[in-house]
Design an enzyme around this catalytic site. Structure first.
Site, short mmCIF file in Angstrom:
data_model
loop_
_atom_site.label_atom_id
_atom_site.label_comp_id
_atom_site.label_asym_id
_atom_site.label_seq_id
_atom_site.Cartn_x
_atom_site.Cartn_y
_atom_site.Cartn_z
N ALA A 181 45.17 -65.14 2.64
CA ALA A 181 44.57 -66.21 3.43
C ALA A 181 45.05 -67.57 2.96
CB ALA A 181 43.04 -66.15 3.35
N CYS A 182 45.01 -68.54 3.89
CA CYS A 182 45.26 -69.95 3.56
C CYS A 182 44.27 -70.78 4.36
CB CYS A 182 46.71 -70.33 3.85
SG CYS A 182 47.16 -70.26 5.59
N GLN A 183 44.51 -72.06 4.52
CA GLN A 183 43.54 -72.91 5.19
C GLN A 183 43.51 -72.71 6.70
OE1 GLN A 183 41.43 -74.61 3.38
NE2 GLN A 183 40.30 -75.50 5.07
N PHE A 210 40.85 -70.10 6.46
CA PHE A 210 39.51 -70.47 6.03
C PHE A 210 38.87 -71.49 6.97
CE2 PHE A 210 41.10 -69.47 1.54
CZ PHE A 210 40.64 -68.17 1.63
#
Length: 290
Positions: A181-183, A210
């Protein structure tokens, strides 16, 4: 391919499902070539014009290469998702997998985002990180990044972390069920591609990143809500980001008043600086006339 040992609904990845953004001019898919310019005293004006033209050409070539790189990457990522070489999870499903099944969550965001907020128990290994160098190759990239919106978004200059794969391999075996995951979901797709090419076969991408998560989806630690970890710059200060506007709709007028006061204060400071510059100009003019 093994699937997560957790009952989750089937998600079909299509082109419209992907949350694509665009890397900034300093995102490390391409680098800005430094220019050397040493005009002679007799050809200064001509050389300056040539330098401007050359800089414009360099910027156009850089932007064109960036667009081509992103288009090629998009096709590769779509193929990986379509062929289910990378599985798709929503933030809520990722939260269930982490909390109920203790599955590993790999956070690949840069340090400026991770340091604000992170998922409890996650492993942080950035694929791109903040470039703090001040060498001759980095400074032009930082200037370009700032001029192309970095001052507004607060996004720093990022560089690819060459130690990303070695660090992941040291931490996780290649048969691990790894949630990445990343932003916003873009860099995590790039990370999934790197990991798949390195031999990882049980990869799960958090769609939307996220920023698409609700407060109850994940257990979060840090100084700000997880949705706010990717914002910064003048837009954050004034409360003009999408995330802050959504929060303002929930919080009401009290939340909005804080940013309204900041905007008014900014105008007052600008007025004060303008009046001060006028007064200084008049003072210097009076000195010259006497």
């Amino acid at each position: 391919m093994k699937a997560l040992s957790l009952s989750l609904p089937t998600i079909t990845a299509t082109n419209s499902n992907l949350n694509y953004g665009s890397f900034s001019a300093a995102s490390s898919y391409a680098s800005l070539s430094s220019l050397q310019h040493r005009p002679s005293s007799s050809t200064t004006l001509f050389s300056m014009k040539k330098s401007v033209v050359r800089v414009q050409a360099e910027n156009e070539d850089f932007e064109l290469k960036q667009v081509r790189d992103m288009a090629a990457a998009k096709k590769r990522w779509e193929a990986l998702l379509r062929e289910e070489k990378i599985k798709v999870l929503t933030p809520k499903e990722a939260g269930y997998a982490v909390q109920l099944s203790n599955k590993p969550l790999l956070d690949v965001r840069p340090s400026n985002e991770h340091n604000k907020a992170w998922v409890k128990g996650s492993t942080w290994i950035p694929i791109f990180d903040v470039d703090n160098g001040l060498d001759i190759g980095t400074i032009p990239r930082k200037v370009t990044n700032f001029a192309m919106g970095g001052w507004w978004s607060g996004m720093p200059t990022l560089s690819f972390d060459n130690s990303f794969l070695p660090k992941v391999m040291e931490k996780f075996p290649k048969d691990a069920e790894l949630i990445v995951a990343c932003q916003k979901g873009l860099r995590s797709l790039a990370a999934c591609e790197q990991l798949y090419n390195a031999g990882y076969t049980n990869l799960f991408w958090v769609q939307g990143g996220f920023e698409a998560a609700e407060e109850e989806d994940l257990v979060v630690e840090g100084s700000v809500p997880l949705k706010f970890a990717g914002i910064g710059g003048v837009s954050e200060f004034l409360g003009w980001t999408d995330q802050q506007r959504a929060a303002a709709a929930k919080e009401g007028w009290g939340y909005r008043l804080v940013f309204s006061a900041r905007l008014i204060g900014l105008f007052l400071v600008a007025d004060a600086l303008f009046i001060g510059a006028q007064q200084a100009g008049r003072y210097l003019q009076e000195i010259r006339t006497h």
